[in-house]
Design an enzyme around this catalytic site. Structure first.
Site, PDB file in Angstrom:
ATOM      1  N   GLU A   1      25.073   4.531 -37.263  1.00  0.00           N
ATOM      2  CA  GLU A   1      24.230   4.582 -35.809  1.00  0.00           C
ATOM      3  C   GLU A   1      23.130   5.451 -35.539  1.00  0.00           C
ATOM      4  O   GLU A   1      22.180   5.422 -35.186  1.00  0.00           O
ATOM      5  CB  GLU A   1      25.357   4.846 -34.715  1.00  0.00           C
ATOM      6  CG  GLU A   1      26.593   3.682 -34.652  1.00  0.00           C
ATOM      7  CD  GLU A   1      27.726   3.905 -35.519  1.00  0.00           C
ATOM      8  OE1 GLU A   1      27.811   4.720 -36.321  1.00  0.00           O
ATOM      9  OE2 GLU A   1      28.705   3.060 -35.662  1.00  0.00           O
TER      10      GLU A   1
ATOM     11  N   ASP B   1      34.739  -8.525 -33.535  1.00  0.00           N
ATOM     12  CA  ASP B   1      36.157  -8.106 -33.294  1.00  0.00           C
ATOM     13  C   ASP B   1      36.663  -7.334 -32.151  1.00  0.00           C
ATOM     14  O   ASP B   1      37.624  -7.136 -31.877  1.00  0.00           O
ATOM     15  CB  ASP B   1      36.984  -8.029 -34.597  1.00  0.00           C
ATOM     16  CG  ASP B   1      36.536  -6.590 -35.236  1.00  0.00           C
ATOM     17  OD1 ASP B   1      36.860  -6.146 -36.145  1.00  0.00           O
ATOM     18  OD2 ASP B   1      35.443  -6.275 -34.732  1.00  0.00           O
TER      19      ASP B   1
END
Lengths: 334, 330
Positions: B276, B191
């Site tokens: 991350e 997205d």
């Protein structure tokens, strides 16, 4: 002691040669400059700065894309002499996601042959952000702007809520087309209204290219449904609308669900989107009823059984951590 | 000099002077008239134009051929491949998201799209989309364990998403690529919005390259701080004390580095926002990060999110048994 006569002699010998050399120098450079300038102006025309916009409507010369020294990451497909042009009208307004929306829209359009993007900003002046973006994409474009009147009494948006968003911008684009394109000399072209947050498959552009008057197809995620669609009978004619929200509208269709042949736009110069007094959902009808009847509609997308365009909406980003004074550098454009 | 010689010299001199003046006059008149020059320039520019026409026609053909290219892979490209890893899951806007993402990726040369579905089986929607996309791709699937799956009504940050899917992609790369393969791995959610320039910025990554990401962390953009070409910190408002306070879309890892660290993976147990870091901690230190996008001053990727479409009327119809045709794929 050099005599005056000698000096005069030397000057008279040298003068013609210096003049000759300068003249020769200029002579040799001028033709090269002429070529370079020619290329430069052609490339700018291809990039469609809008200055020579007559080409999109009545071009019979080959538009050539010239390779420039700066790296062009991609370019639209070469212009075709046989395919109808698709004029895509996109109203846009400044908000945090604007650049992102226009970027991914441009990435889509870069695949479509003979596309002319008419981007109309809702602003007093054409903004630098959009100007730069359009120039960098390499698309054929025209950059317009018109500001929807603001209602300063209201908070927040300040836009006059009685005028549906994007109406004045779309109307300006229609007016531009009528002023620029000559009805008699125009090559075939299609007009499509593409909002900047929807998603378009590449097939929908090929489906609309064969539009004779007005073509229609289903659109996903509108009217509180998975999709809204025209109702098509066995004879391939549109006889109604498969919607829940007010299916008795003259044209119960979303802005992204139809395309109009440019000739029709030019032959009916009074047809515009109605500015005021338009009920929710009737905007499209306000234009289409001036152009066609239900009978004239051409169903596309396999008789309106395939979804080729989605009415996606982008979430408003939460910028709560910017605070009152702003956290990030305002000079860095997003 | 004798008188006679002087006279002769003077004559020669005068003659020379006259001839050169005449020549100059002639040249000046020639300059005034454009005929020869334009002809020459038009011929050359015609030549240039016809060559450019040929070039653009050939480029168009090339692009068309490439778009129809074999998904299993064309001959080994000269550019390092960008392996774009996209985890995805079935929801209403999935096809739209993947469609517009594929339209962006189609412009990028030497790109291999690794799509991993959060599903026990590969769905036909994604399979067909990938086949028609024109991109070289790998289609994988793995289901997130039940305990870690978001339930209806959960806020999207409650559990880490796409973890197992990205790890599966890493595993696929380790099994199918070797030390001789050049490339870079980028985790691109379906997205977000990506500019084309971004991919060229990341292509030549030696270890891990980084850049700003727009519309994330509650601010206009987050970015690494760069001094003298080295990353010295991160400019972010939300949880800035994470080891790598970056978004998934803000970095790319070179393939050799990943292959050299076979244990490096995303951790399901990572705290919110630390996904991350859970990967990057094992791969690189902050000093080794390579800043891109003009020393991290340009935003080339945006963390856009798409609204969930309102299905009020659809739900009402379904209750009446009149739902829309499910065979029409949306």
């Amino acid at each position: 002691m050099p005599k005056r006569r000698d000096i005069l002699a030397i000057v008279l010998i040298v003068l013609p040669w210096t003049l000759l050399i300068t003249v020769w120098h200029q002579n040799a450079i001028a033709p090269l400059l002429a070529i370079r300038k020619d290329d430069g102006s052609d490339a700018r025309r291809d990039a469609g700065q809008g200055s020579d916009s007559k080409e999109y409507c009545s071009s019979d010369k080959d538009i050539v894309e010239v390779v420039r020294t700066e790296y062009v990451y991609t370019r639209p497909p070469p212009w075709s002499d046989v395919l109808p042009t698709i004029h895509v009208i996109t109203p846009t307004y400044s908000r945090p996601v604007q650049k992102a929306e226009l970027t991914r829209l441009a990435n889509t359009f870069l695949h479509v042959t003979n596309l002319h993007w008419i981007l109309v900003e809702d602003s007093q002046r054409r903004t630098a952000l959009v100007t730069r973006l359009l120039h960098e994409t390499g698309l054929n474009y025209t950059h317009l702007n018109v500001e929807t009147p603001r209602n300063y009494k209201l908070r927040g948006d300040m836009r006059d809520p009685r005028i549906p968003r994007g109406t004045m911008q779309r109307n300006l684009a229609l007016r531009w087309l009528r002023e620029t394109c000559n009805a008699n000399h125009s090559l075939p072209a299609i007009v499509y209204f593409a909002d900047d947050d929807n998603t378009y498959s590449l097939e929908v552009f090929e489906e609309m290219r064969s539009t004779r008057k007005v073509s229609v197809w289903p659109v996903a995620f509108v009217g509180g449904l998975r999709y809204e669609s025209p109702k098509v009978n066995a004879a391939g004619k549109v006889y109604g609308w498969k919607t829940v929200f007010d299916p008795h509208r003259p044209f119960a269709i979303d802005m992204a669900g139809f395309a109009v042949n440019l000739r029709l736009i030019l032959f009916k110069p009074q047809a515009y989107f109605k500015l005021r007094g338009v009920k929710g959902g009737y905007q499209e009808s306000s234009l289409l009823r001036e152009l066609v009847t239900l009978n004239d509609l051409e169903p596309k997308a396999a008789n309106c059984t395939k979804i080729l365009v989605w009415h996606t909406r982008t979430e408003k980003p939460v910028l709560v951590n910017e605070g009152k004074k702003g956290f990030t550098d305002p000079n860095i454009e997003i | 000099m004798t008188m006679k010689m002087k006279m002769k010299l003077k004559n020669v001199f005068m003659l020379y002077f006259l001839v050169s003046i005449c020549g100059l006059m002639y040249a000046l008149t020639q300059l005034g008239q454009p005929c020869d020059c334009t002809l020459h320039s038009r011929q050359s520019s015609d030549l240039v134009h016809s060559r450019d026409r040929t070039i653009s026609r050939l480029q168009g053909e090339l692009k068309r051929l490439q778009a129809r290219g074999n998904p299993e892979g064309p001959p080994k490209p000269a550019l390092p491949t960008i392996y774009t890893v996209t985890p995805t899951y079935t929801r209403l806007v999935q096809k739209a998201e993947l469609t517009r993402l594929s339209q962006t990726l189609l412009h990028v040369p030497s790109l291999h799209w690794v799509v991993v579905e959060d599903s026990p089986v590969k769905t036909s929607l994604v399979s067909e989309l990938l086949k028609r996309s024109g991109l070289p791709y790998t289609h994988l699937c793995t289901q997130t364990p039940k305990d870690f799956k978001l339930q209806e009504g959960d806020p999207n940050w409650l559990k880490p998403r796409g973890v197992e899917q990205r790890n599966l992609a890493l595993q696929w790369l380790r099994e199918n690529r070797g030390p001789s393969d050049e490339g870079v791995v980028y985790f691109a959610d379906d997205d977000n919005t990506y500019s084309l320039r971004l991919f060229e910025e990341m292509r030549f990554t030696k270890r891990v390259s980084v850049w700003p990401v727009g519309l994330v962390g509650g601010v206009r953009f987050e970015r690494p701080l760069v001094e003298r070409g080295k990353v010295t910190g991160f400019y972010t408002a939300w949880k800035p004390n994470r080891p790598f306070p970056m978004d998934m879309a803000g970095f790319a890892v070179s393939l050799p580095l990943l292959l050299a660290n076979p244990a490096a993976r995303f951790h399901l147990s990572a705290q919110r926002g630390n996904l991350e870091s859970s990967l990057l901690q094992t791969l690189v230190s902050i000093e080794e990060l390579e800043p891109r996008a003009s020393n991290c001053t340009k935003v080339l990727v945006w963390h856009t999110r798409t609204e969930k479409p309102k299905m009020k009327q659809e739900d009402a119809l379904i209750l009446q048994g009149l739902g829309s045709d499910p065979s029409i794929e949306v």
